[in-house]
Scaffold this active site. Structure first.
Site, PDB file in Angstrom:
ATOM      1  CG  ASP A 125       4.394 -17.894 -28.907  1.00  0.00           C
ATOM      2  OD1 ASP A 125       3.752 -17.710 -27.858  1.00  0.00           O
ATOM      3  OD2 ASP A 125       5.504 -18.447 -28.934  1.00  0.00           O
TER       4      ASP A 125
ATOM      5  CG  ASN B   6      13.808 -26.716 -30.645  1.00  0.00           C
ATOM      6  OD1 ASN B   6      13.588 -25.750 -29.930  1.00  0.00           O
ATOM      7  ND2 ASN B   6      13.010 -27.070 -31.634  1.00  0.00           N
TER       8      ASN B   6
ATOM      9  CG  HIS C  30      11.395 -23.154 -29.503  1.00  0.00           C
ATOM     10  ND1 HIS C  30      10.753 -24.358 -29.707  1.00  0.00           N
ATOM     11  CD2 HIS C  30      10.906 -22.688 -28.327  1.00  0.00           C
ATOM     12  CE1 HIS C  30       9.920 -24.592 -28.707  1.00  0.00           C
ATOM     13  NE2 HIS C  30      10.000 -23.590 -27.858  1.00  0.00           N
TER      14      HIS C  30
ATOM     15  CD  GLU D 225      10.093 -24.950 -33.293  1.00  0.00           C
ATOM     16  OE1 GLU D 225      11.151 -25.043 -32.631  1.00  0.00           O
ATOM     17  OE2 GLU D 225       9.010 -25.414 -32.899  1.00  0.00           O
TER      18      GLU D 225
END
Ligand code: F6R
Length: 241
Positions: A67, A135, A137, A142
């Protein structure tokens, strides 16, 4: 899913480096999917150390990163282009033409996503290194991201921006969007190496290993992948029974 438990961050980094170096020895033209962030930094240090001590060559290796932030110039110290250059690429003999990251400054970001996905398809990732967000990811996918997503523009969760604010002067400076390989892009790689260290990741690792598969917890998709190795330290595994 194979789980390798190690005592701490240093051990995780060493085991991960051994893992990748073996792959490069077996296939000097390896296509390696890479991650940024705190987790793989120690792994990269180990690869640099190995390069100094044993001269491992990356001349024929291809790297494809997960990313990049949208809107940060590649020259910005917080861009993932800069992170990779500083923490890995400039220390190895890898030709820069063999290293791919999404262009977060592309005039046409949609087109850039399509271009990036075709690079993934053309090169074919042999081993993808992943960290995991608190979380759940992976990449910047997400919670709630479809498992069918390929490379796309994503809006970062507020908790992700908070977690990454440590690298910036303030949270306002953390970009709100990024280009990320999608879950489907990640799942195309032949093999996956997920690293996790420290108590901050304990909840996420616990949830991952619970085995429940849901788009609300992106990393859980890895249960569908046939070849996943997790190297996690005692802290990250501290609430796994
Ligand atoms: C990084 C990436 C993210 C990180 C994750 C964990 O390229 O795609 O998924 O792996 O946010 O970050 P750290 O390692 O900083 O805890």
């Amino acid at each position: 899913m194979e789980i390798i438990q190690v005592s701490n961050y240093e051990e995780m980094s060493k085991r991960a480096a051994e893992f990748l170096l073996k792959k490069i020895e077996q296939n000097p033209s390896l296509a390696l999917g890479l991650a940024t962030g705190s987790t793989p930094k120690g792994l990269y240090e180990q690869l640099i150390l190995d390069r100094k001590e044993h001269g491992t060559s990356y001349e024929h290796v291809t790297t494809i990163n997960l990313d990049e932030y949208i809107g940060l110039p590649a020259s910005n110290p917080n861009s993932y282009h800069s992170f990779m250059k500083e923490n890995l690429f400039r220390h190895l003999d890898i030709p820069l033409s063999n290293s791919y990251l999404p262009n977060g400054e592309a005039a046409d970001l949609q087109k850039e996503c399509t271009r990036y996905e075709s690079i993934i398809d053309e090169k074919g990732i042999d081993v993808q290194v992943l960290g995991i967000g608190q979380n759940g990811h992976i990449g910047f996918n997400e919670p709630g991201t479809s498992f069918n997503q390929t490379t796309h523009i994503t809006t970062l969760a507020q908790s992700t921006r908070q977690a990454n604010a440590r690298f910036f002067q303030s949270i306002e400076e953390v970009p709100k969007q990024a280009i990320t390989m999608g879950i489907a892009s990640i799942m195309k790689s032949s093999e996956i190496l997920l690293l996790a260290s420290g108590a901050k990741k304990a909840e996420a690792v616990h949830q991952l290993l619970s085995g429940e598969i849901s788009e609300d917890f992106p990393a859980s998709v890895l249960h569908h992948h046939p070849h996943v190795t997790i190297i996690a330290d005692d802290g990250a595994l501290s609430i796994v029974t």
